[in-house]
Design an enzyme around this catalytic site. Sequence first.
Site: not given
Ligand code: FES
Length: 151
Positions: A36, A65, A109
């Site tokens: 991400c 996030c 994450c």
């Molecule tokens: Fe990137 Fe959770 S979406 S760390």
Amino acid sequence: MSNDLESRIQAAVSNPQNLGEMTDADAIGTVGSADCGDMLRMWVKFKEQDGRKVIDKATFQTFGCQTAIAVASMATDLIRGKTAEEALAMSGEDLSAPLGPLPPMKIHCAQLVEGALKDALNPGEKSSSSPSSPTLFDQLNAPKTIKITLK
Ligand code: FES
């Protein structure tokens, strides 16, 4: 995500523990997620306790996030009092255990937190930590140097 998980994440994010830079840290680890693009840095401070070197405290900063913030908040509490070896043995699943099982799209994450911890505690596998970039914000904004070698 289940409502239970959602509410536990919200509770952790609304009152994050151990957030921020630690100026006198013994170890620093930084990792970026290939999934991400988020980043997380962890600072770790040790102390002697009963003849063992254990983690006294750990803090974190992240451009990540809410799940990453919640896991890092809980993980920095969970590793307190553990040796580096004990903390290194913890998986992302272990570190996020207080939240309950994460859905598949949120597993990375927790792995971001695990990666920063391993980067801090595993000096043999150092990646991107740099003492010249004390905060994650500084590192992101540091001028990039490209070295060109002519043969
Ligand atoms: Fe990137 Fe959770 S979406 S760390």
